[in-house]
Write a protein that holds these residues in place. Sequence first.
Motif, PDB file in Angstrom:
ATOM      1  N   ASP A  64       0.836  -1.196   0.000  1.00 38.29           N
ATOM      2  CA  ASP A  64       0.000   0.000   0.000  1.00 38.29           C
ATOM      3  C   ASP A  64       0.872   1.247   0.000  1.00 38.29           C
ATOM      4  OD1 ASP A  64       0.932   0.338   2.589  1.00 38.29           O
ATOM      5  OD2 ASP A  64      -0.924  -0.305   3.548  1.00 38.29           O
ATOM      6  N   SER A  65       0.233   2.409   0.091  1.00 31.45           N
ATOM      7  CA  SER A  65       0.973   3.675   0.015  1.00 31.45           C
ATOM      8  C   SER A  65       1.883   3.884   1.215  1.00 31.45           C
ATOM      9  CB  SER A  65      -0.012   4.844  -0.110  1.00 31.45           C
ATOM     10  OG  SER A  65      -0.918   4.849   0.989  1.00 31.45           O
ATOM     11  N   ASN A  66       1.688   3.126   2.287  1.00 31.05           N
ATOM     12  CA  ASN A  66       2.559   3.196   3.462  1.00 31.05           C
ATOM     13  C   ASN A  66       3.662   2.141   3.423  1.00 31.05           C
ATOM     14  OD1 ASN A  66       1.064   5.326   4.715  1.00 31.05           O
ATOM     15  ND2 ASN A  66      -0.459   3.819   5.370  1.00 31.05           N
ATOM     16  N   ASN A  67       3.847   1.504   2.262  1.00 33.93           N
ATOM     17  CA  ASN A  67       4.872   0.479   2.061  1.00 33.93           C
ATOM     18  C   ASN A  67       4.623  -0.760   2.908  1.00 33.93           C
ATOM     19  OD1 ASN A  67       7.133  -0.259   0.519  1.00 33.93           O
ATOM     20  ND2 ASN A  67       8.513   0.128   2.232  1.00 33.93           N
ATOM     21  N   GLN A  68       3.364  -1.011   3.256  1.00 28.63           N
ATOM     22  CA  GLN A  68       3.001  -2.198   4.009  1.00 28.63           C
ATOM     23  C   GLN A  68       2.518  -3.294   3.060  1.00 28.63           C
ATOM     24  OE1 GLN A  68       3.411  -2.457   7.462  1.00 28.63           O
ATOM     25  NE2 GLN A  68       4.448  -0.495   7.130  1.00 28.63           N
ATOM     26  N   LEU A  69       3.000  -4.519   3.278  1.00 30.62           N
ATOM     27  CA  LEU A  69       2.568  -5.651   2.469  1.00 30.62           C
ATOM     28  C   LEU A  69       1.106  -5.958   2.782  1.00 30.62           C
ATOM     29  CD1 LEU A  69       3.241  -8.027   0.549  1.00 30.62           C
ATOM     30  CD2 LEU A  69       3.890  -9.320   2.595  1.00 30.62           C
ATOM     31  N   VAL A  70       0.267  -5.982   1.741  1.00 30.15           N
ATOM     32  CA  VAL A  70      -1.154  -6.226   1.964  1.00 30.15           C
ATOM     33  C   VAL A  70      -1.629  -7.526   1.321  1.00 30.15           C
ATOM     34  CG1 VAL A  70      -1.786  -3.811   2.293  1.00 30.15           C
ATOM     35  CG2 VAL A  70      -1.729  -4.754  -0.014  1.00 30.15           C
ATOM     36  N   GLN A  71      -0.983  -7.957   0.243  1.00 30.91           N
ATOM     37  CA  GLN A  71      -1.356  -9.212  -0.410  1.00 30.91           C
ATOM     38  C   GLN A  71      -0.123  -9.803  -1.084  1.00 30.91           C
ATOM     39  OE1 GLN A  71      -4.165 -10.774  -0.220  1.00 30.91           O
ATOM     40  NE2 GLN A  71      -5.589  -9.217   0.510  1.00 30.91           N
ATOM     41  N   GLN A  72      -0.079 -11.136  -1.185  1.00 36.65           N
ATOM     42  CA  GLN A  72       1.000 -11.790  -1.910  1.00 36.65           C
ATOM     43  C   GLN A  72       0.518 -13.141  -2.426  1.00 36.65           C
ATOM     44  OE1 GLN A  72       4.316 -12.521   0.681  1.00 36.65           O
ATOM     45  NE2 GLN A  72       3.042 -13.358   2.335  1.00 36.65           N
ATOM     46  N   GLY A  73       1.227 -13.666  -3.405  1.00 30.89           N
ATOM     47  CA  GLY A  73       0.843 -14.942  -3.992  1.00 30.89           C
ATOM     48  C   GLY A  73       1.884 -15.384  -4.987  1.00 30.89           C
ATOM     49  N   GLY A  74       1.639 -16.517  -5.632  1.00 30.75           N
ATOM     50  CA  GLY A  74       2.586 -17.040  -6.604  1.00 30.75           C
ATOM     51  C   GLY A  74       1.950 -18.067  -7.511  1.00 30.75           C
ATOM     52  N   THR A  75       2.739 -18.566  -8.449  1.00 32.46           N
ATOM     53  CA  THR A  75       2.235 -19.482  -9.468  1.00 32.46           C
ATOM     54  C   THR A  75       2.508 -20.938  -9.145  1.00 32.46           C
ATOM     55  OG1 THR A  75       4.303 -19.373 -10.709  1.00 32.46           O
ATOM     56  CG2 THR A  75       2.603 -17.750 -11.250  1.00 32.46           C
ATOM     57  N   GLY A  76       3.432 -21.217  -8.220  1.00 30.26           N
ATOM     58  CA  GLY A  76       3.887 -22.589  -8.051  1.00 30.26           C
ATOM     59  C   GLY A  76       4.948 -22.916  -9.089  1.00 30.26           C
ATOM     60  N   TYR A 130      -1.511   1.549  -4.774  1.00 35.14           N
ATOM     61  CA  TYR A 130      -0.742   0.343  -4.503  1.00 35.14           C
ATOM     62  C   TYR A 130       0.367   0.177  -5.540  1.00 35.14           C
ATOM     63  CZ  TYR A 130      -4.684  -0.822  -1.494  1.00 35.14           C
ATOM     64  OH  TYR A 130      -5.644  -0.792  -0.530  1.00 35.14           O
ATOM     65  N   THR A 131       1.382  -0.621  -5.165  1.00 39.66           N
ATOM     66  CA  THR A 131       2.441  -1.014  -6.097  1.00 39.66           C
ATOM     67  C   THR A 131       2.626  -2.529  -6.006  1.00 39.66           C
ATOM     68  OG1 THR A 131       4.128  -0.592  -4.412  1.00 39.66           O
ATOM     69  CG2 THR A 131       3.677   1.179  -5.984  1.00 39.66           C
ATOM     70  N   VAL A 132       3.307  -3.092  -7.037  1.00 36.27           N
ATOM     71  CA  VAL A 132       3.517  -4.535  -7.099  1.00 36.27           C
ATOM     72  C   VAL A 132       5.009  -4.833  -7.196  1.00 36.27           C
ATOM     73  CG1 VAL A 132       3.084  -6.635  -8.420  1.00 36.27           C
ATOM     74  CG2 VAL A 132       1.306  -4.905  -8.223  1.00 36.27           C
ATOM     75  N   GLN A 133       5.471  -5.828  -6.436  1.00 39.62           N
ATOM     76  CA  GLN A 133       6.851  -6.321  -6.523  1.00 39.62           C
ATOM     77  C   GLN A 133       6.820  -7.743  -7.056  1.00 39.62           C
ATOM     78  OE1 GLN A 133       9.715  -4.444  -4.982  1.00 39.62           O
ATOM     79  NE2 GLN A 133      10.817  -5.746  -6.406  1.00 39.62           N
ATOM     80  N   LEU A 134       7.687  -8.051  -8.026  1.00 42.29           N
ATOM     81  CA  LEU A 134       7.735  -9.375  -8.636  1.00 42.29           C
ATOM     82  C   LEU A 134       9.028 -10.090  -8.272  1.00 42.29           C
ATOM     83  CD1 LEU A 134       6.556  -8.357 -12.193  1.00 42.29           C
ATOM     84  CD2 LEU A 134       5.151  -9.176 -10.308  1.00 42.29           C
ATOM     85  N   ALA A 135       8.985 -11.437  -8.279  1.00 43.23           N
ATOM     86  CA  ALA A 135      10.185 -12.218  -8.010  1.00 43.23           C
ATOM     87  C   ALA A 135      10.073 -13.562  -8.709  1.00 43.23           C
ATOM     88  CB  ALA A 135      10.383 -12.417  -6.508  1.00 43.23           C
TER      89      ALA A 135
END
Length: 306
Positions: free
Chosen positions: A84-96, A122-127
Amino acid sequence: MRQIYWGTAGAKWRARLSILLCLALLFGSIPGIAFGCTNITFVTSLDSGQVAFVPGTGSITATATVESVGTPHLITEFSWAIYDSNNQLVQQGGTGQIALPSTKTETLVIPVDALGLAPGIYTVQLAAQCAQGNSPFVSPARPPSFSVLGDDETSPVAIDDVHTSNPYPVLMPAFITIAATDLPGAPFEHVSGVDTITWAVYDAADPGTPVASDTVPGESAVIAVPLIVGTYTLEYTVTDNAGNFTSYGPVTFNVSNLSLDITAPRSSSDAVALYTAPASISITATDPANAQDPLEHISGVESVAW
């Protein structure tokens, strides 16, 4: 031509080599042969160029381009995290675990509408992680921010151009225009847009049944003024696509036996012969009544050209 004979021992080595090749296909590495990821780059874009998502709609498409040494190899997982705008993680997931060839572009769709995010930015981080246990590749920077909008709870507004002071002449066809717009409300509130305009014109002498009525889609409606002498009222309601509405009226107007407007408008200005800059000139225009024909319609000044 020389022919190689494997014999019994050769058959055993050939079987061992087949097993190693199968392991290579499964795990991406065998002793003495290099397999693994050498580079992963990420490109993130918003679906259809959107930067804001209506409640219950929209998704983000994240694309990772993977390069590897050896064929084939495995990627254990593409993962994503939303902040979120406060740099707090709000959701995450993956593909397997996903199996990829030597060079592959893999598209990952993140369903923003299913995440139940509160209105905001919001922003998104990928890995991505290689199966060989290498350090994870992480997108170096988050993509441009996107917004999640809340429900539209603000009613639309409208204006009309009914002549309430000057009557409409029965001999001249005239029209009334209604223009509506759906205004933004609270921050991050969705603006759903005007859906319909519903209007009705009533005869003041018999207000029970409208003499004309209609529901039209969009932000404007054009109504023909009745060509019968009398007093009328206009009522209308504008509704947006979220179901919010605003009602107006009754607005009273008259249709009379006035003749057509044949008297030219008049104008005057405060111009003088000599000016010292800076200076301005004011022009005033009026549409006068006809002294010889008191029943002549006064249509009003439409514009001033200079």
